[in-house]
Design an enzyme around this catalytic site. Structure first.
Site, mmCIF file in Angstrom:
data_model
loop_
_atom_site.group_PDB
_atom_site.id
_atom_site.type_symbol
_atom_site.label_atom_id
_atom_site.label_comp_id
_atom_site.label_asym_id
_atom_site.label_seq_id
_atom_site.Cartn_x
_atom_site.Cartn_y
_atom_site.Cartn_z
ATOM 1 C CE LYS A 42 0.213 1.855 2.921
ATOM 2 N NZ LYS A 42 -0.152 1.761 1.483
ATOM 3 C CG ASP B 168 -4.625 -4.289 -4.997
ATOM 4 O OD1 ASP B 168 -5.439 -5.174 -5.334
ATOM 5 O OD2 ASP B 168 -4.313 -4.055 -3.817
ATOM 6 N N GLY C 280 -3.732 -2.779 7.763
ATOM 7 C CA GLY C 280 -3.801 -3.897 6.833
ATOM 8 C C GLY C 280 -2.610 -4.809 7.040
ATOM 9 N N GLY C 281 -2.372 -5.666 6.070
ATOM 10 C CA GLY C 281 -1.282 -6.629 6.206
ATOM 11 C C GLY C 281 0.088 -6.011 6.122
ATOM 12 C CB VAL D 281 -3.744 4.261 7.861
ATOM 13 C CG1 VAL D 281 -3.997 5.711 7.469
ATOM 14 C CG2 VAL D 281 -3.270 3.459 6.662
#
Length: 632
Positions: A41, A136, A21-22, A26
């Site tokens: 991660k 989130d 992701g940003g 992972v």
């Protein structure tokens, strides 16, 4: 971007990349000491040097490390602030995200939506009890383990509540489509901020659509701030009034009007599921994911049987309103259920008869009071001598009631033969002995040879308290536009707890509430309109504009691991390949016409790729996939 696959971080072997992701990548790895599979991660190199990013990773480690729950991803290890590579080590989940499941296999169903969201509420309740707000919540941050266990993850922007209200400063963090109004405006945050996002997911899983959508993030945020969205029932007719109320409470703009805790939200969903005969348990969730097609196929019949059983019990207990509500829910799931239709018809007929009897009894009660007043007036004693002399020829003297004129045709009252006293008649018709009239000082009223009249109470024409008149229904005509007249008879209107089949595009409605929301439900179009008693008057015509549903694509006959991608551009939302399986869905396609053509490219290992031009309409569309094997 350099990869760490094949390298080692401390005691962890990096075996493969599973996502990015940003903020981080992972990896799938192995703990060489404990000999177990893990997920690692790792912060992107360009972020690892930023103190803010490292602190955020540290916060996630400290936040989740204090949480131990079967539905929350467990953290095993953390690199520490001074390590060369900043990373977290968690349990490895074999499965997919809820986002992927929604795109590929989900078919909107209110009961399933309530079941899954209940499980997330249970997980959030545990986090909130530890003073952790996620901030989130979205389908991308929910994993479905291969055995069907849900796992809430990615607490990267979570906050620890220090028993003061949180506020947002600086960068706006989170996913726009799932943000709460207070998170957008920078007002104080608390656990109820998470519950708003959960309410959005409940709406999404129930209908297949997001409640707040727009052409860009700014438009989405603006609609969330206003908290205006189409009622869920206007998009999916299976959404009943009970679930609509739960959704409305969870999406209230004011946090004080929402569920005040995840426990309260979960309890409401548990009651809703219990009434439908579905236990709100982890085992039930896992049973769905382990055989989602078989579970979904049997669900409607199972829920209908439970609703029918509870409706029958309500009828035996003389709870007609509850029985009608339960039967209405059963008919939404199985419209052709004859037993439910028969019971509902008999109940509504009885309800109409009772209503007519109440109205008739009220009218008779009013008439009876007037008649009783006349009888009472006719039974009054003669007036004093001086008033008797003032009567006109042809009139019999009568007592003056409230200073009014004498009543014509009055007769002498009956008397008790033994005591020689006049007898009064009560409203109930029972004769009672008249007490001697007295003046204010309890002195005898007899003066100067004249007898004072018996004091008389002012008669009331109001009906007795035990039988209040039924409230008059507001009535008007709903004028529907935006759908072809030829298909009107296949659509329903839902309002005030009832469902009515359209017979034309002008439909009479009647309701007793101060305001109702009328939902138009059907296969291709939806619409809704809030109507107040003031605007719903006899002769008034209220406009309801129908809208086209987005196109939902279902695929049939695709070989295993087939992907589909839209290659014709708009109105397709993207041009990415999407894995499809039997019964799978494709991202929804907005429709501005009743029919559109798009081009889909299908690919599968061992088969020749193929581009098909397909016709789509608003609502459900079934697409047959026919690929040729390379061996043919």
């Amino acid at each position: 971007m350099p990869t760490l696959v094949g390298t080692r971080l401390d005691k962890y072997e990096i075996q493969s990349e599973v996502g990015h992701g940003g903020m981080a990548v992972v990896y799938r790895g192995r703990d060489t000491v404990l000999q177990r599979e893990v997920a690692i991660k790792v912060l992107h190199p360009h972020l690892a040097d930023r103190e803010e990013s490292r602190l955020r990773l540290r916060r996630e480690a400290l936040t989740v490390a204090k949480l131990r729950h079967e539905n929350i991803l467990e953290i095993f290890d953390y690199s520490g602030e001074d390590a060369t590579e900043s990373y977290l080590v968690t349990e490895f989940i074999h499965g997919m995200t809820l986002r992927q499941w929604l795109d590929e296999r989900w078919r909107p169903h209110p009961i399933l939506a309530a079941l899954l969201i209940h499980r997330l509420c249970v997980a959030l309740a545990h986090a909130h009890r530890s003073d952790v707000v996620h901030r989130d919540i979205k389908p991308e941050n929910v994993m479905i383990r291969s055995d069907g266990c849900l796992k809430l993850m990615d607490f990267g922007i979570a906050q620890i509540i220090d028993h003061q209200k949180l506020t947002m400063t600086g960068q706006l963090l989170g996913s726009p489509a799932y943000m709460a109004p207070e998170l957008i405006s920078g007002r104080p945050l608390d656990a109820r901020t998470d519950l708003f996002a959960v309410g959005i997911m409940l709406y999404q899983l129930s209908t297949g659509m997001l409640p707040f959508s727009g052409r860009n993030p700014h438009e989405v945020l603006s609609r969330i701030a206003d908290a205006v969205y189409p009622p869920a029932a206007s998009i999916c007719s299976l959404v009943d009034d009970e679930l609509e109320a739960i959704i409305a409470k969870s999406l209230a703009r004011d946090p004080d009007q929402r569920f005040q805790s995840a426990e309260a939200f979960a309890a409401e969903l548990e009651g809703y599921l219990g009434e439908a005969g579905v236990p709100a348990t982890q085992d039930e969730v896992m049973a769905y994911f382990q055989d989602h097609e078989g579970y979904a196929a049997a669900l409607n019949g199972r829920v209908c049987a439970a609703l029918m059983e509870r409706a029958s019990a309500a009828i035996r207990d003389h709870q007609s309103a509850r029985a009608i509500r339960l039967l209405g829910r059963a008919l939404e799931l199985e419209p052709e259920n004859r037993e439910a239709r028969s019971l509902l018809g008999r109940l509504r007929t009885r309800e109409r008869r009772i209503r007519a009897m109440v109205i008739g009894a009220s009218a008779l009660a009013g008439f009876g009071l007037v008649a009783a007043g006349v009888v009472l007036a006719l039974s009054m004693p003669d007036p004093p001598a001086e008033r008797a002399a003032d009567t006109r020829p042809g009139e019999v003297a009568a007592p003056l009631v409230g200073g009014g004129k004498p009543i014509k045709g009055a007769v002498d009252p009956p008397t008790d033969e033994k005591k020689g006293k006049p007898i009064r008649t009560t409203d109930a018709g029972a004769a009672t002995e008249a007490a001697p009239a007295t003046t204010q000082g309890s002195e005898p009223a007899e003066t100067a040879g004249a007898t004072a009249p018996t004091p008389t109470k002012k008669l009331s024409t109001r009906p007795p308290k035990g039988n209040p008149p039924a409230s008059k229904e507001a009535s008007c005509t709903l004028t529907i536009s935006g759908i072809p007249r030829a298909v009107a008879a296949t659509y329903n209107l839902k309002y005030a707890g009832k469902t009515e089949r359209l017979d034309s595009l002008e439909h009479p409605i009647a309701f007793s509430d101060a305001q109702v929301t009328v939902n138009l439900t059907g296969s291709r179009y939806f619409g809704y309109r809030s109507i107040s008693r003031e605007e719903c008057r006899p002769g008034a015509k209220i406009a309801l504009q129908a809208k086209r549903k987005p196109a939902l694509l279902r695929f049939r006959g695709a070989p295993p691991n087939t992907t589909a991608e839209c290659v014709s551009g708009p109105p397709c939302p993207d041009a990415k390949p999407h894995l499809i399986v039997e019964g799978a869905s494709f991202p929804q396609i907005p429709m501005d016409q009743d029919q559109l053509y798009i081009q889909l490219r299908f690919k599968s290992s061992g088969y020749a790729p193929k581009v098909d031009k397909v016709s789509i309409q608003p609502g459900d569309n079934q697409i047959d996939v026919d690929l040729k094997s390379h061996s043919e």
